[in-house]
Motif scaffolding. Structure first.
Motif, PDB file in Angstrom:
ATOM      1  N   GLY A   1       0.849  -1.267  -0.058  1.00 43.55           N
ATOM      2  CA  GLY A   1       0.022  -0.043  -0.010  1.00 43.55           C
ATOM      3  C   GLY A   1       0.962   1.177   0.011  1.00 43.55           C
ATOM      4  O   GLY A   1       0.446   2.459   0.121  1.00 43.55           O
ATOM      5  N   TYR A   2       2.085   1.316  -0.003  1.00 43.37           N
ATOM      6  CA  TYR A   2       3.083   2.300   0.078  1.00 43.37           C
ATOM      7  C   TYR A   2       3.096   3.129  -1.429  1.00 43.37           C
ATOM      8  O   TYR A   2       3.417   2.169  -2.420  1.00 43.37           O
ATOM      9  CB  TYR A   2       4.316   2.024   0.318  1.00 43.37           C
ATOM     10  N   PHE A   3       2.940   4.247  -1.611  1.00 44.06           N
ATOM     11  CA  PHE A   3       2.917   4.969  -2.972  1.00 44.06           C
ATOM     12  C   PHE A   3       4.495   4.792  -3.403  1.00 44.06           C
ATOM     13  O   PHE A   3       5.214   4.747  -2.950  1.00 44.06           O
ATOM     14  CB  PHE A   3       2.669   6.305  -2.750  1.00 44.06           C
ATOM     15  N   ILE A   4       4.659   4.376  -4.768  1.00 42.80           N
ATOM     16  CA  ILE A   4       5.881   4.158  -5.475  1.00 42.80           C
ATOM     17  C   ILE A   4       6.207   5.749  -6.025  1.00 42.80           C
ATOM     18  O   ILE A   4       6.052   6.061  -7.250  1.00 42.80           O
ATOM     19  CB  ILE A   4       5.949   3.347  -6.469  1.00 42.80           C
ATOM     20  N   GLY A   5       6.611   6.545  -5.154  1.00 40.04           N
ATOM     21  CA  GLY A   5       6.782   7.805  -5.336  1.00 40.04           C
ATOM     22  C   GLY A   5       7.967   8.334  -6.393  1.00 40.04           C
ATOM     23  O   GLY A   5       7.844   9.546  -6.774  1.00 40.04           O
ATOM     24  N   SER A   6       8.595   7.347  -6.568  1.00 35.17           N
ATOM     25  CA  SER A   6       9.755   7.527  -7.380  1.00 35.17           C
ATOM     26  C   SER A   6       9.398   7.663  -8.961  1.00 35.17           C
ATOM     27  O   SER A   6       9.859   8.172  -9.604  1.00 35.17           O
ATOM     28  CB  SER A   6      10.948   6.540  -7.357  1.00 35.17           C
TER      29      SER A   6
END
Length: 483
Positions: free
Chosen positions: A332-337
């Protein structure tokens, strides 16, 4: 005959080694890449299955990807991919979160049950305007036409969308067949610049401390004398955290490829990287830094649902961005990269927010000095090329000694950029009040000259030298249009 026999045996062993390497190391990457990219292209971008495979996966890419078999399930909105029946990877689409990779069909069912419900975002259409009368319209249109065209007989440029804002209004936009003003398209590393904006919003709302504070990473703070526990938001934004990370996209075993297409926990992989340099002293552009910031954002948010609402409630809703998602890993963590998709107009809104010093509809969304901070060169960045998750120069603009390359029209010194894989770019030029967005699928860097494209448009517009209320004073435009 002995040497012939030895050569024959050697070739057999070499073949076994190559095949083993493919199935052990390359197949998981190829299957993960194929499943994820096709899933996003079909269910997020709205492309056909054939186009998603033939263009987004295979075009100008590693030929080994042609050995990967993909299966699209339109009913359940999943894409599975494998190499000759081995190393199957599955990507599942969820509304508001896009596509997520997983290896476990049971986990897929859990993922489907955890998609956040987002209240509808009211529309805020960008206003449109004609090209200003003092601009050479023929030259301007020729630049846009050339950017959408192919440079030769081989299709390699693949420009998909262009939007040009002048003084906050759309004065031009172009789209490839099958793409329109509401089509979400991948920004790849332009997502990093959006995470800069999210952190700015969180600071403006007093959710995070100053950028000089250490990030909250449970794995670091819980360990006695962990040297990573002192890494700050500022050092991560400036790509000088000191964390070891290999950003080599050509290497299937590199950290960035493994993180994005093999590891189930993207943020967990980034957080687990060891310290290689003293924080703050060494510049190393890498995608792991942004995903560490994503993990810190998750820790601050309390619940996973609160965290997943942040982009929508704090950025997309105020800007009226309705055609955007940031994809997550299976935790559930955004793949902000890397994995935000948005329409060209929505990407342009991000640029316009920064052009307006963080103000939107008379509301200060970002801290008053946030844009200035973002475009101040990172202390460790060579030749001032990078700020805080924004590029201050286009790659290749200067030689190794820091001297400006003379190659086509120049770009004003105050310009800054969000850049992404395959030729994505948001160019913000405050002195011209321009925001220029170009999205595409350009894997051959020589097929599209970003510097010439941005510089040629910029050269047509006069400088803004003063503002007095609603009156803008311009420098007379004596620049010659680029041939």
């Amino acid at each position: 005959m002995t040497w012939i026999k030895a050569t024959f045996i050697g070739l057999i062993l070499l073949g076994i080694l190559v095949i083993s390497a493919f199935f052990i190391w390359l197949a998981p990457v190829g299957a993960g890449y194929t499943a994820k990219i096709m899933c996003s292209a079909i269910f997020v971008n709205g492309l056909s299955s054939d186009r998603a495979r033939d263009e987004d996966v295979l075009a100008d890419n590693n030929p080994l990807l042609s050995l990967i078999t993909a299966n699209v399930d339109l009913r359940h909105q999943t894409v599975s991919a494998h190499a000759f029946g081995f190393r199957t990877r599955i990507a599942v689409f969820r509304p508001n979160l896009g596509c997520t990779l997983s290896d476990d069909p049971a986990r897929i069912e859990q993922l489907r049950a955890t998609s956040p419900l987002i209240r509808p975002i009211p529309a805020q259409p960008l206003r449109t305007a004609s090209v200003p009368g003092n601009i050479d319209r023929r030259a301007f249109n020729n630049i846009l036409a050339d950017a959408m065209d192919e440079p030769g007989t081989d299709i390699s440029r693949r420009s998909r969308a262009i939007v040009v804002l002048h003084r906050g209004k759309v004065i031009a936009e172009r789209y490839a067949p099958g793409i329109n003003a509401t089509t979400p398209l991948p920004g790849w590393s332009m997502t990093k610049s959006v995470f800069n904006a999210l952190l700015g919003r969180m600071q403006q709302e007093h959710m995070i401390p100053g950028v000089d504070s250490p990030v909250l990473i449970n794995e670091w703070q819980s360990r006695t004398n962990d040297p990573r526990a002192v890494i700050t938001y500022d050092q991560l934004l400036h790509m000088s955290s000191g964390l070891e990370f290999d950003e080599s996209y050509w290497n299937p075993l590199s950290d960035v490829v493994q993180m994005l297409f093999v590891e189930p926990a993207t943020a967990g992989f980034a957080v687990a990287r060891p310290l290689e340099h003293k924080p703050g002293e060494y510049f190393s552009y890498n995608s792991g830094a942004t995903n560490v910031l994503s993990a810190a954002m998750r820790n601050i948010s309390g619940s996973i649902l609160s965290y997943q609402h942040i982009p929508f409630d704090m950025l997309f809703r105020p800007l009226g961005i309705r055609n955007a998602v940031i994809e997550t890993d299976q935790d559930g963590y955004f793949i902000g990269s890397s994995f935000m998709h948005a329409s060209a107009r929505d990407w342009a809104k991000i640029g316009q927010l920064f052009l307006q010093d963080g103000v939107w509809n008379d509301e200060q969304l970002l801290p008053p000095d946030w844009v200035k901070y973002s475009v101040t060169p990172a202390p460790a960045a060579p030749n001032g090329i990078y700020g805080a998750h924004w590029w201050l120069q286009l790659p290749g603009s200067r030689d190794k000694d820091g001297n400006t390359r003379i190659n086509g029209p120049t770009i004003p010194d105050d310009a800054f950029f969000a850049l992404g894989h395959d030729g994505q770019i948001i160019s913000i030029i405050p002195s011209k009040e321009l925001v220029i967005v170009r999205l595409g699928l350009t894997r051959d860097g020589s097929a599209f000259d970003q510097h010439r494209f941005v510089g040629s448009i910029s050269a047509l517009f006069p400088d803004i030298i003063a503002r007095n209320g609603d009156t803008t004073v311009e420098v007379e435009n004596t620049a010659q249009s680029a041939e």
